[in-house]
Motif scaffolding. Structure first.
Motif, mmCIF file in Angstrom:
data_model
loop_
_atom_site.group_PDB
_atom_site.id
_atom_site.type_symbol
_atom_site.label_atom_id
_atom_site.label_comp_id
_atom_site.label_asym_id
_atom_site.label_seq_id
_atom_site.Cartn_x
_atom_site.Cartn_y
_atom_site.Cartn_z
ATOM 1 N N GLY A 90 -7.345 4.465 -3.479
ATOM 2 C CA GLY A 90 -6.084 5.087 -3.062
ATOM 3 C C GLY A 90 -5.979 5.313 -1.567
ATOM 4 O O GLY A 90 -5.080 6.021 -1.107
ATOM 5 N N GLN A 91 -6.897 4.718 -0.805
ATOM 6 C CA GLN A 91 -6.790 4.878 0.657
ATOM 7 C C GLN A 91 -6.039 3.722 1.301
ATOM 8 O O GLN A 91 -5.524 3.840 2.402
ATOM 9 N N LEU A 92 -6.003 2.576 0.648
ATOM 10 C CA LEU A 92 -5.479 1.364 1.291
ATOM 11 C C LEU A 92 -4.108 0.955 0.749
ATOM 12 O O LEU A 92 -3.827 1.083 -0.455
ATOM 13 N N ALA A 93 -3.307 0.425 1.685
ATOM 14 C CA ALA A 93 -2.037 -0.200 1.288
ATOM 15 C C ALA A 93 -2.206 -1.712 1.206
ATOM 16 O O ALA A 93 -1.324 -2.410 0.728
ATOM 17 N N GLY A 94 -3.326 -2.217 1.705
ATOM 18 C CA GLY A 94 -3.574 -3.654 1.628
ATOM 19 C C GLY A 94 -4.740 -4.039 2.505
ATOM 20 O O GLY A 94 -5.247 -3.213 3.280
ATOM 21 N N ARG A 112 -1.682 3.421 -4.000
ATOM 22 C CA ARG A 112 -1.602 2.829 -2.656
ATOM 23 C C ARG A 112 -1.757 3.922 -1.610
ATOM 24 O O ARG A 112 -1.239 5.012 -1.755
ATOM 25 N N GLY A 113 -2.455 3.609 -0.530
ATOM 26 C CA GLY A 113 -2.711 4.620 0.503
ATOM 27 C C GLY A 113 -2.075 4.279 1.828
ATOM 28 O O GLY A 113 -1.163 3.444 1.908
ATOM 29 N N ASN A 114 -2.586 4.924 2.872
ATOM 30 C CA ASN A 114 -1.939 4.870 4.190
ATOM 31 C C ASN A 114 -2.614 3.924 5.175
ATOM 32 O O ASN A 114 -2.188 3.849 6.324
ATOM 33 N N ALA A 143 -1.208 1.921 8.073
ATOM 34 C CA ALA A 143 -0.132 1.080 7.524
ATOM 35 C C ALA A 143 1.188 1.495 8.162
ATOM 36 O O ALA A 143 1.397 2.693 8.432
ATOM 37 N N PRO A 144 2.099 0.546 8.417
ATOM 38 C CA PRO A 144 3.413 0.921 8.963
ATOM 39 C C PRO A 144 4.097 1.938 8.040
ATOM 40 O O PRO A 144 4.002 1.824 6.807
ATOM 41 N N GLN A 145 4.786 2.893 8.664
ATOM 42 C CA GLN A 145 5.372 3.994 7.889
ATOM 43 C C GLN A 145 6.335 3.493 6.811
ATOM 44 O O GLN A 145 6.359 4.002 5.700
ATOM 45 N N ASP A 146 7.111 2.446 7.144
ATOM 46 C CA ASP A 146 8.094 1.980 6.145
ATOM 47 C C ASP A 146 7.401 1.339 4.937
ATOM 48 O O ASP A 146 7.928 1.370 3.829
ATOM 49 N N LEU A 147 6.210 0.804 5.145
ATOM 50 C CA LEU A 147 5.460 0.256 4.003
ATOM 51 C C LEU A 147 5.010 1.402 3.094
ATOM 52 O O LEU A 147 5.132 1.335 1.865
ATOM 53 N N ILE A 148 4.559 2.485 3.729
ATOM 54 C CA ILE A 148 4.103 3.644 2.958
ATOM 55 C C ILE A 148 5.288 4.274 2.216
ATOM 56 O O ILE A 148 5.221 4.562 1.028
ATOM 57 N N ASP A 149 6.414 4.450 2.937
ATOM 58 C CA ASP A 149 7.552 5.180 2.360
ATOM 59 C C ASP A 149 8.300 4.382 1.293
ATOM 60 O O ASP A 149 8.694 4.919 0.270
ATOM 61 N N SER A 150 8.481 3.074 1.545
ATOM 62 C CA SER A 150 9.386 2.313 0.670
ATOM 63 C C SER A 150 8.679 1.676 -0.515
ATOM 64 O O SER A 150 9.317 1.331 -1.507
ATOM 65 N N ARG A 152 7.660 -1.226 -0.438
ATOM 66 C CA ARG A 152 7.999 -2.668 -0.403
ATOM 67 C C ARG A 152 6.715 -3.504 -0.440
ATOM 68 O O ARG A 152 5.624 -2.986 -0.187
ATOM 69 N N PRO A 153 6.845 -4.806 -0.708
ATOM 70 C CA PRO A 153 5.640 -5.646 -0.763
ATOM 71 C C PRO A 153 4.943 -5.719 0.594
ATOM 72 O O PRO A 153 5.601 -5.692 1.637
ATOM 73 N N LEU A 154 3.642 -5.820 0.548
ATOM 74 C CA LEU A 154 2.832 -5.964 1.763
ATOM 75 C C LEU A 154 3.169 -7.299 2.440
ATOM 76 O O LEU A 154 3.377 -8.303 1.764
ATOM 77 N N ALA A 155 3.205 -7.296 3.789
ATOM 78 C CA ALA A 155 3.503 -8.539 4.515
ATOM 79 C C ALA A 155 2.459 -8.750 5.600
ATOM 80 O O ALA A 155 1.857 -7.785 6.099
ATOM 81 N N ALA A 156 2.269 -10.006 5.998
ATOM 82 C CA ALA A 156 1.303 -10.309 7.071
ATOM 83 C C ALA A 156 1.659 -9.540 8.336
ATOM 84 O O ALA A 156 0.775 -9.073 9.069
ATOM 85 N N GLU A 157 2.964 -9.355 8.585
ATOM 86 C CA GLU A 157 3.417 -8.666 9.800
ATOM 87 C C GLU A 157 2.879 -7.239 9.879
ATOM 88 O O GLU A 157 2.730 -6.690 10.974
ATOM 89 N N ASP A 158 2.593 -6.628 8.730
ATOM 90 C CA ASP A 158 2.088 -5.250 8.741
ATOM 91 C C ASP A 158 0.765 -5.135 9.492
ATOM 92 O O ASP A 158 0.417 -4.070 10.007
ATOM 93 N N PHE A 159 0.038 -6.253 9.546
ATOM 94 C CA PHE A 159 -1.292 -6.232 10.175
ATOM 95 C C PHE A 159 -1.235 -6.583 11.660
ATOM 96 O O PHE A 159 -2.244 -6.477 12.351
#
Ligand code: AFP
Length: 363
Positions: A90-94, A112-114, A143-150, A152-159
């Motif tokens: 539960g620590q990771l979003a991806g 999913r985590g932060n 993780a980007p805040q919008d990934l945590i909040d929404s 939404r699916p994980l994207a390469a751009e998040d990294f």
């Protein structure tokens, strides 16, 4: 200090966390899970041919990774170990790794985590068959805040975050002893695995990279592809006492960046895998997100420096998950000298016969 009195990694992290009363504990839990992965990989590496996973004994896995390289079984196993050890808590979003073309989202059923985890599960894998040190490298990003909040699916751009945004970084070295070298942004600390109890113990607090050195590491077989500032630097080292540096240098190359980096952490030195002209489609060999950035953060936190030769590595905004980059790191004064050579007008190129018309070094 007797081994029994040394702080374990767990104790070190808990004491660090006391400085941040609002911290949830997720971050420490993630680092401890990474440490578990490293212990498991250390065990697999230490089994050598007896584990049945080495190239000559276990055969090569018939799969090709995104870099076009053959993956040995131990690469694949190490990747799995990292994923299984860190996906559930539960620590990771991806996560993303050298061994996976695309980012890996946390599977359904796990919270999913932060944080985002980026790693090279087994660096220097060409050394496995010859029983030379290899290691794992990791970097933790928020993780980007919008990934945590929404959700939404994980994207390469998040990294694609510059290295300055790393929350923590480090490496494990599977050498004569297994070590974990870690920064959470307040210095660099080295832990040695005590095999008797299976715990990492703090053996190298506050590692400092000496600012000067007489040791450099580069794959000299690439010299005909080097750019002139690199050629100049190496030529001056090779000239030794009789050259412009007026001192002798030693050269080392393990072909396992994590082992070369560790030597530099322990006694100084400079490592170069610079941009060169070998393959115009690759502006360097090493990967920005899971090699250059974490090693760069560790170096800088220990008073060293990490650069492309032209700019600090940690400031670069990545453009793709598996982006390659020229990399120079180690003792601060040497890295700054190499940066100066890149910035100066190219008098070395203009006067050196190697760069004359029809020379190998001409663009
Ligand atoms: P792998 O990622 O395939 O294990 O390669 C290791 C590495 O990226 C790095 O650890 C070494 O410094 C470098 O390659 C060695 O490269 P050479 O083959 O040019 O010596």
């Amino acid at each position: 200090m007797p081994l029994s009195q040394r702080a374990t990694l767990t104790r070190f992290l808990i004491e660090e966390r006391r400085r941040y009363p609002d911290a949830s504990g997720d971050f420490n839990a993630l680092i401890l899970d990474i440490a578990i992965a490293c212990k498991a990989i250390a065990r697999a590496v230490a089994s050598g041919a007896l584990g049945g996973v080495l190239g000559n004994h276990g055969g090569e896995q018939a799969s090709i990774n995104v870099q076009g390289e053959t993956q040995k079984k131990l690469d694949v196993i190490s990747n799995e170990v990292f994923m299984r050890a860190t996906e559930w808590g539960g620590q990771l979003a991806g996560m993303a790794s050298e061994e996976m073309d695309d980012p890996y989202p946390i599977p359904e059923g796990y919270p999913r985590g932060n944080y985002l985890l980026v790693f090279d599960p087994l660096d220097g894998s060409s050394n496995i068959d010859v029983n030379v040190s290899v290691g794992s490298i990791f970097s933790i990003l928020r993780a980007p805040q919008d990934l945590i909040d929404s959700g939404r699916p994980l994207a390469a751009e998040d990294f694609l975050q510059p290295g300055t945004q790393q929350m923590a970084a480090g490496y494990a070295l599977y050498g004569p002893a297994t070590m974990l070298v870690l920064t959470v942004g307040s210095g660099v600390h080295g832990f040695t695995l005590d095999p008797a109890i299976g715990e990492f113990k703090l053996t190298h607090p506050n590692i400092q990279v000496p600012p000067d050195t007489q040791e450099f590491a580069i794959n000299a077989s690439n010299s005909r592809f080097w750019e002139s500032p690199v050629k100049r630097y190496v030529d001056e080292c090779l000239a030794g006492k009789t050259g412009p540096r007026a001192k002798d240098f030693n050269m080392r190359w393990i072909a396992s960046m994590v082992a070369d980096a560790h030597r530099i952490m322990m006694r100084g030195g400079v490592f170069m895998y610079p941009r060169d002209t070998k393959d115009p489609s690759k502006p360097g060999r090493l990967r920005l997100l899971y090699e250059a950035n974490p090693i760069g953060m560790v170096m800088e936190q220990a008073g060293g420096r990490a650069s492309t030769g032209r700019e600090p590595v940690l400031g670069i905004k990545p453009t793709s998950l598996h982006q390659r980059i020229g990399l120079v790191f180690g003792s601060r004064n040497e890295v700054e000298r190499i940066e100066r050579y890149h910035a100066e007008p190219d008098s070395y190129r203009d006067t050196n016969p190697l760069f004359a018309e029809r020379s190998l070094f001409r663009d």
